[in-house]
Scaffold this motif. Sequence first.
Motif, PDB file in Angstrom:
ATOM      1  N   PHE B  39       0.820  -1.212   0.000  1.00  0.00           N
ATOM      2  CA  PHE B  39       0.000   0.000   0.000  1.00  0.00           C
ATOM      3  C   PHE B  39       0.855   1.263   0.000  1.00  0.00           C
ATOM      4  O   PHE B  39       0.439   2.305  -0.512  1.00  0.00           O
ATOM      5  N   ILE B  40       2.034   1.176   0.579  1.00  0.00           N
ATOM      6  CA  ILE B  40       2.910   2.352   0.607  1.00  0.00           C
ATOM      7  C   ILE B  40       3.296   2.735  -0.823  1.00  0.00           C
ATOM      8  O   ILE B  40       3.351   3.919  -1.173  1.00  0.00           O
ATOM      9  N   LEU B  41       3.522   1.723  -1.617  1.00  0.00           N
ATOM     10  CA  LEU B  41       3.852   1.951  -3.028  1.00  0.00           C
ATOM     11  C   LEU B  41       2.730   2.752  -3.699  1.00  0.00           C
ATOM     12  O   LEU B  41       2.970   3.696  -4.468  1.00  0.00           O
ATOM     13  N   ILE B  44       2.999   6.385  -2.684  1.00  0.00           N
ATOM     14  CA  ILE B  44       4.137   7.057  -3.335  1.00  0.00           C
ATOM     15  C   ILE B  44       3.718   7.501  -4.736  1.00  0.00           C
ATOM     16  O   ILE B  44       3.927   8.654  -5.141  1.00  0.00           O
ATOM     17  N   ILE B  45       3.076   6.594  -5.471  1.00  0.00           N
ATOM     18  CA  ILE B  45       2.613   6.914  -6.830  1.00  0.00           C
ATOM     19  C   ILE B  45       1.577   8.031  -6.779  1.00  0.00           C
ATOM     20  O   ILE B  45       1.591   8.991  -7.555  1.00  0.00           O
ATOM     21  N   MET B  46       0.665   7.915  -5.804  1.00  0.00           N
ATOM     22  CA  MET B  46      -0.425   8.893  -5.650  1.00  0.00           C
ATOM     23  C   MET B  46       0.139  10.299  -5.458  1.00  0.00           C
ATOM     24  O   MET B  46      -0.286  11.253  -6.132  1.00  0.00           O
ATOM     25  N   TYR B  47       1.083  10.456  -4.523  1.00  0.00           N
ATOM     26  CA  TYR B  47       1.645  11.782  -4.244  1.00  0.00           C
ATOM     27  C   TYR B  47       2.525  12.266  -5.400  1.00  0.00           C
ATOM     28  O   TYR B  47       2.640  13.470  -5.638  1.00  0.00           O
ATOM     29  N   HIS B  48       3.135  11.324  -6.115  1.00  0.00           N
ATOM     30  CA  HIS B  48       3.931  11.690  -7.278  1.00  0.00           C
ATOM     31  C   HIS B  48       3.026  12.353  -8.328  1.00  0.00           C
ATOM     32  O   HIS B  48       3.407  13.324  -8.978  1.00  0.00           O
ATOM     33  N   GLN B  49       1.811  11.825  -8.461  1.00  0.00           N
ATOM     34  CA  GLN B  49       0.849  12.357  -9.433  1.00  0.00           C
ATOM     35  C   GLN B  49       0.182  13.637  -8.925  1.00  0.00           C
ATOM     36  O   GLN B  49       0.011  14.596  -9.677  1.00  0.00           O
ATOM     37  N   ALA B  50      -0.213  13.659  -7.618  1.00  0.00           N
ATOM     38  CA  ALA B  50      -1.074  14.743  -7.103  1.00  0.00           C
ATOM     39  C   ALA B  50      -0.310  15.959  -6.583  1.00  0.00           C
ATOM     40  O   ALA B  50      -0.909  16.996  -6.358  1.00  0.00           O
ATOM     41  N   PHE B  64       2.302   8.873   8.682  1.00  0.00           N
ATOM     42  CA  PHE B  64       2.050   8.823  10.132  1.00  0.00           C
ATOM     43  C   PHE B  64       0.824   7.949  10.395  1.00  0.00           C
ATOM     44  O   PHE B  64       0.834   7.095  11.293  1.00  0.00           O
ATOM     45  N   LEU B  65      -0.229   8.146   9.587  1.00  0.00           N
ATOM     46  CA  LEU B  65      -1.429   7.309   9.729  1.00  0.00           C
ATOM     47  C   LEU B  65      -1.094   5.836   9.513  1.00  0.00           C
ATOM     48  O   LEU B  65      -1.563   4.957  10.235  1.00  0.00           O
ATOM     49  N   TRP B  66      -0.274   5.599   8.482  1.00  0.00           N
ATOM     50  CA  TRP B  66       0.077   4.214   8.135  1.00  0.00           C
ATOM     51  C   TRP B  66       1.059   3.578   9.121  1.00  0.00           C
ATOM     52  O   TRP B  66       1.300   2.384   9.081  1.00  0.00           O
ATOM     53  N   SER B  67       1.664   4.414   9.960  1.00  0.00           N
ATOM     54  CA  SER B  67       2.486   3.870  11.049  1.00  0.00           C
ATOM     55  C   SER B  67       1.617   3.612  12.272  1.00  0.00           C
ATOM     56  O   SER B  67       1.744   2.584  12.945  1.00  0.00           O
ATOM     57  N   LEU B  68       0.750   4.606  12.510  1.00  0.00           N
ATOM     58  CA  LEU B  68      -0.100   4.545  13.708  1.00  0.00           C
ATOM     59  C   LEU B  68      -1.094   3.370  13.647  1.00  0.00           C
ATOM     60  O   LEU B  68      -1.230   2.613  14.614  1.00  0.00           O
ATOM     61  N   ALA B  69      -1.756   3.247  12.502  1.00  0.00           N
ATOM     62  CA  ALA B  69      -2.806   2.228  12.391  1.00  0.00           C
ATOM     63  C   ALA B  69      -2.277   0.800  12.588  1.00  0.00           C
ATOM     64  O   ALA B  69      -2.842   0.047  13.386  1.00  0.00           O
ATOM     65  N   LEU B 187      -7.214   4.877   7.489  1.00  0.00           N
ATOM     66  CA  LEU B 187      -6.022   4.841   6.638  1.00  0.00           C
ATOM     67  C   LEU B 187      -6.029   5.931   5.564  1.00  0.00           C
ATOM     68  O   LEU B 187      -5.133   5.995   4.733  1.00  0.00           O
ATOM     69  N   TYR B 188      -7.075   6.773   5.577  1.00  0.00           N
ATOM     70  CA  TYR B 188      -7.166   7.838   4.564  1.00  0.00           C
ATOM     71  C   TYR B 188      -7.162   9.211   5.246  1.00  0.00           C
ATOM     72  O   TYR B 188      -7.601   9.334   6.391  1.00  0.00           O
ATOM     73  N   PRO B 189      -6.702  10.250   4.539  1.00  0.00           N
ATOM     74  CA  PRO B 189      -6.712  11.600   5.133  1.00  0.00           C
ATOM     75  C   PRO B 189      -8.128  11.989   5.559  1.00  0.00           C
ATOM     76  O   PRO B 189      -9.064  11.906   4.748  1.00  0.00           O
TER      77      PRO B 189
END
Lengths: 327, 261
Positions: B39-41, B44-50, B64-69, B187-189
């Motif tokens: 999911f991290i991958l 990475i792609i998402m932020y590269h695009q957005a 941080f969310l993906w570490s916390l959860a 897991l989402y903003p």
Amino acid sequence: MAHAIEVNGLTKEFSSKVKSQGFTASVKGLLAPRYRTIRAVQDISFCVEEGDILAFIGPNGAGKSTTIKLITGILFPTSGSISVLGMNPHTQRKHLSYHIGTVFGQKSQLWYHLPPIDSLTLLGSIYDLSKKQTKNRIEFLAGIFELETFLDQPVRKLSLGQRIRCEIAGSLIHSPKILFLDEPSIGLDVVVKQRIRDLILKINKEEKTTIFLTSHDAGDIEKICKRALVINHGALVWEGTIKDMKYSLLNRRIIDVKTDQRLCIDIPGVKTVKSKEYAAKLEVELSAVSVEEVIQEIMKRVGIKDITISNVPMEEIISMIYQGGFA
Amino acid sequence: MKLIRLVCDYFRINLAAAMEYRAAFLSQAIGMAVNNSAFILFWIIMYHQAGPSIEGYSFRDVMFLWSLAPLGFGISIVFFGNSVSISKLIYSGELDVYMLQPKPLVLNMLASKMYVPGLGDMAYGVILFLATQPLTLTRIGLFVLFSLAMAAVLIGLRLFYHSFTFFFGNAEEFASMAAESVLSLILYPGTIFKGPVLWLFRTLFPAVWIAYIPVRLIQSFDLALLFITLGADILIVTAGVMLFYSGLKHYESGNRIGARM
């Protein structure tokens, strides 16, 4: 002698969904469910004295396990009162649990993949024993129950008999005053059953532990219990000593006789159970005729070579209870 | 102290039981970490695009969310593994064992089982935090605090959802789905959700208290908001425990044959 358990007017009702056969009935049941009340335990009262070994007998579904669960505080009663060692098992369940032990033949408190020593050590911790107390207690129980040779083998590799011995040892880790045994000998062979019985007697004698036992096994009841309660359809149908149960309640004797000639006997109250050449097995109904009269009658007809008079086997008494003979 | 000792004792015995099968133990723990990495991958792609921000969340905030959860979830199933099986324990009559022991029923029941894959989740959460977050004392402290709070709330929610089994006979599917929904939401903003739906996320599916506000507090610390959040967490856990005990009066036990694994 003080009462270890006192039960008065105990009743437990369950609500059960009624469903007719078939898919349509299932859909109807989903939209408009119907319920009926089942009385699993009906107004029962009894006492168990400290140090007693009590048999709690009844056929499957009679209400034995439900009664144990009510007494130990697992289930809430619909009505009635229960006192165990002077405590209310529902309001003082946690405090009471330090003083009672339970073995449900069908449910294990041992970790399946680990050796019993690990589970026993954990149980010691659960009952707030110090490490030293736990160690000493495990050594004591391992000695009595002869667990030393398999205490470090995973439970999954133990025989059923070894596992049950460990289960009972686990339930005694905190030296309870009352031990509830719900069908502990289920599935065991005769030798192991006898061993478990000896151990129960030993723990009753050495630690004065009150034993509350449910079992379908005639040997369990006959060989270790002093008193019995018989429950059927949720109601208490008989209470007394095992001796009374055998001698008074079942008013019959068995006569095994070997004769010098073929015996034909036709006396009211005497039934020929088995007959083979010069031997016969007779069942005598004492309310109709005495054993003495039957023997005299036999002697008038044939010569007696050997004779044995015995009670009706406990197996038959239990079978009769289960078929509603006492209800 | 006695209760902490109990949890530690259960942890030790469950870990020992899990390690009886070393290959399964390692593959479960590692498998979960690998699964999360995929999911991290995606992000990475998402932020590269957005670009550097999605609805006010930077890549670091999402990490941080993906570490916390995973850490919060991992703690909840490693130390309190039975929290995912409460319905089954109720309808199959397996609460008996815990009711006969002199320990608080809820804690005793929850702590007596461990889910091994949770160890992978925990390790993954910690490693991801160390790899993606600035390692300041405040951030580390808040991360630990929010992880524990998330674990407590997830357990409280499972208690709440599964307790309906006492009343309805079997609420296992409902409880599992509800618990899964919360996990998906955290897991989402949080800023992508707006309007009345947020009330749902503050109450029945309280992702707001265990994920969205913690990220906001990491971005900009506010002591009052921290206390409000912790208060909400305590309320959720209390509601779960209370519903469980009120349902317990309807417990009917059972005769199912069982073993402790």
